[in-house]
Design a protein around this motif. Structure first.
Motif, PDB file in Angstrom:
ATOM      1  N   ILE A   7       0.868  -1.187   0.000  1.00 26.99           N
ATOM      2  CA  ILE A   7       0.000   0.000   0.000  1.00 26.99           C
ATOM      3  C   ILE A   7       0.898   1.227   0.000  1.00 26.99           C
ATOM      4  N   THR A  10       0.941   7.527   0.470  1.00 25.14           N
ATOM      5  CA  THR A  10       0.800   8.813  -0.219  1.00 25.14           C
ATOM      6  C   THR A  10      -0.078   9.794   0.550  1.00 25.14           C
ATOM      7  N   GLY A  16     -11.946   4.245   2.870  1.00 25.38           N
ATOM      8  CA  GLY A  16     -11.888   3.462   1.621  1.00 25.38           C
ATOM      9  C   GLY A  16     -10.718   2.482   1.673  1.00 25.38           C
ATOM     10  N   LYS A 182     -16.795  -0.569  -2.468  1.00 23.97           N
ATOM     11  CA  LYS A 182     -16.364   0.677  -3.115  1.00 23.97           C
ATOM     12  C   LYS A 182     -16.910   1.810  -2.257  1.00 23.97           C
ATOM     13  N   LYS A 190     -16.489   7.923  -5.402  1.00 22.45           N
ATOM     14  CA  LYS A 190     -15.548   6.998  -4.756  1.00 22.45           C
ATOM     15  C   LYS A 190     -14.587   7.774  -3.847  1.00 22.45           C
TER      16      LYS A 190
HETATM   17  P1  ADP Z   1      -6.425   6.634  -3.006  1.00 21.71           P
HETATM   18  O1  ADP Z   1      -7.432   6.472  -4.114  1.00 21.71           O
HETATM   19  O2  ADP Z   1      -7.013   7.354  -1.849  1.00 21.71           O
HETATM   20  O3  ADP Z   1      -5.124   7.244  -3.483  1.00 21.71           O
HETATM   21  P2  ADP Z   1      -5.014   4.135  -3.070  1.00 21.71           P
HETATM   22  O4  ADP Z   1      -5.122   4.105  -4.561  1.00 21.71           O
HETATM   23  O5  ADP Z   1      -3.668   4.386  -2.464  1.00 21.71           O
HETATM   24  O6  ADP Z   1      -6.084   5.179  -2.484  1.00 21.71           O
HETATM   25  O7  ADP Z   1      -5.614   2.773  -2.513  1.00 21.71           O
HETATM   26  C1  ADP Z   1      -4.982   1.884  -1.642  1.00 21.71           C
HETATM   27  C2  ADP Z   1      -5.879   0.664  -1.524  1.00 21.71           C
HETATM   28  O8  ADP Z   1      -7.163   1.022  -0.982  1.00 21.71           O
HETATM   29  C3  ADP Z   1      -6.151  -0.011  -2.865  1.00 21.71           C
HETATM   30  O9  ADP Z   1      -6.120  -1.418  -2.690  1.00 21.71           O
HETATM   31  C4  ADP Z   1      -7.548   0.461  -3.249  1.00 21.71           C
HETATM   32  O10 ADP Z   1      -8.231  -0.501  -4.034  1.00 21.71           O
HETATM   33  C5  ADP Z   1      -8.222   0.637  -1.886  1.00 21.71           C
HETATM   34  N1  ADP Z   1      -9.206   1.742  -1.944  1.00 21.71           N
HETATM   35  C6  ADP Z   1      -8.939   3.060  -2.049  1.00 21.71           C
HETATM   36  N2  ADP Z   1     -10.071   3.800  -2.081  1.00 21.71           N
HETATM   37  C7  ADP Z   1     -11.101   2.917  -1.994  1.00 21.71           C
HETATM   38  C8  ADP Z   1     -12.542   3.051  -1.981  1.00 21.71           C
HETATM   39  N3  ADP Z   1     -13.134   4.240  -2.019  1.00 21.71           N
HETATM   40  N4  ADP Z   1     -13.270   1.924  -1.879  1.00 21.71           N
HETATM   41  C9  ADP Z   1     -12.678   0.710  -1.811  1.00 21.71           C
HETATM   42  N5  ADP Z   1     -11.332   0.511  -1.830  1.00 21.71           N
HETATM   43  C10 ADP Z   1     -10.550   1.597  -1.909  1.00 21.71           C
END
Ligand code: ADP
Ligand code: TRP
Length: 327
Positions: A7, A10, A16, A182, A190
């Protein structure tokens, strides 16, 4: 089963991230191999402030441990503490066809918006493939947005094996995390750091309340019946509540006479109950930074041992000496 996921550090983790990823990491710990890492090398493609990155890495480790990642059952480490992963990235890069990377979404999205991409962003999926292949991972739990990258990983492993020997790299399976998770953000879209609509996991109760109160709802008057299924507050509430609690709140929506403020209150209470203990654990861990560092270093030692063995196998397979000289 050898489980692995990463992970990116960032920013502060949000609901989420928890329901979409972290919760499943915790459920999958205790496997034959449960490796989870903080993808700091990947984060370098977006964060260019050293202090900010350092802080994010520290926060990520605290968050994951506080949420229940148990160092006795899982190996937690920083990606950059295993430098062999960048070596494997190069070895894989030499067999990566450009077209495979040109279709990857992070790069394609940036390009379509007319933004110049760095080589780091372009080759990001190869580093991710190395992350996975370097630990002979079988199962990689990821969200829907990362599925393409697992497919690239399998393509690269297959091509590498067909060139250098069938048993060299282990092809991973993907494990797509619960698509129903989601999680919507405060605007109903999202939840994502990039949309500025997140509910951070570790907020003070006061700030959490304020953020929950900001969740967008429609303008149905208090006395009218409301549809729970189209309401972001209810969708979020479902993540925390038992089926019976969900049914109770849904009935109140449908009956009318309940304002969204009340639903928001129920959401706030449910979140406090779920994360209250983690909140305390986090504060306690924060007061012991040396212990957290020890956990990360012990994790890296374990991961690195495995990585070195795999890289030796790969180096030999492609005609290099198995090990670099020691100094
Ligand atoms: P962001 O979109 O906030 O930058 P990341 O892309 O770093 O988040 O996501 C890290 C993990 O969390 C990934 O496995 C992603 O699928 C999951 N994730 C992020 N946002 C959500 C969401 N709104 N719903 C479900 N899973 C999420
Ligand atoms: N790219 C992933 C994300 O943004 C993070 C990641 C890096 C990862 N390397 C990985 C996930 C290896 C799974 C396996 O969410």
């Amino acid at each position: 089963m050898k489980v692995l996921s990463g992970i990116q550090p960032t920013g502060r983790f949000h609901w989420g991230n928890y329901f979409g990823a972290i919760r499943q990491y915790i459920e999958l710990q205790g496997n034959e191999q449960s490796f989870y890492f903080i993808a700091d090398l990947h984060a370098l493609t977006t964060i260019r402030d050293a202090g900010e990155l350092r802080q994010n890495i520290a926060d990520s480790a605290l968050d994951l441990l506080a949420l229940g990642l148990d160092p006795e059952q899982a190996t937690l480490f920083r990606q950059s503490d295993v430098p062999e992963v960048t070596e494997l990235t190069w070895l894989l890069m030499t067999i990566t066809q450009m077209h495979l990377l040109e279709k990857c979404h992070a790069y394609k999205d940036k390009k379509s918006r007319g933004i110049a991409a760095d080589a780091g962003l372009f080759t990001y999926p190869v580093l991710m493939a190395a992350d996975i292949l370097i630990y002979d991972s079988d199962l990689v739990p990821v969200g829907q947005d990362q599925v393409q990258h697992i497919e690239v990983t399998r393509d690269l492993a297959q091509r590498f094996n067909s060139l250098y020997g069938e048993d060299c790299l282990v092809l991973p399976e993907k494990h797509v995390l619960d698509a129903s998770a989601k999680v919507p953000g405060t605007d109903g879209e999202k939840m994502s750091k990039s949309y500025g609509n997140t509910i951070p996991l570790f907020e003070t109760p006061k700030r959490l309340k304020k953020i929950i109160n900001k969740i967008k709802t429609d303008s149905t008057p208090v006395e009218d019946p409301k549809d729970p299924e189209t309401c972001a507050v209810f969708t979020l509430y479902k993540l925390f509540a038992s089926p019976q609690q969900q049914e109770e709140l849904a009935a109140r929506y449908r009956a009318g006479g309940m304002g969204y403020g009340e639903a928001k209150n129920a959401l706030y209470e449910a979140a406090m109950e779920q994360f209250g203990a983690a909140f305390e654990r986090r504060a306690e861990l924060e007061s012991r930074p040396d212990d957290v560092e020890d956990i990360l270093q012990a994790g890296a030692r374990q991961a690195r041992q495995k990585a070195q063995a795999v890289v030796e196998r790969v180096r030999s397979a492609c005609g290099l000496t198995a090990r670099p000289v020691m100094v």
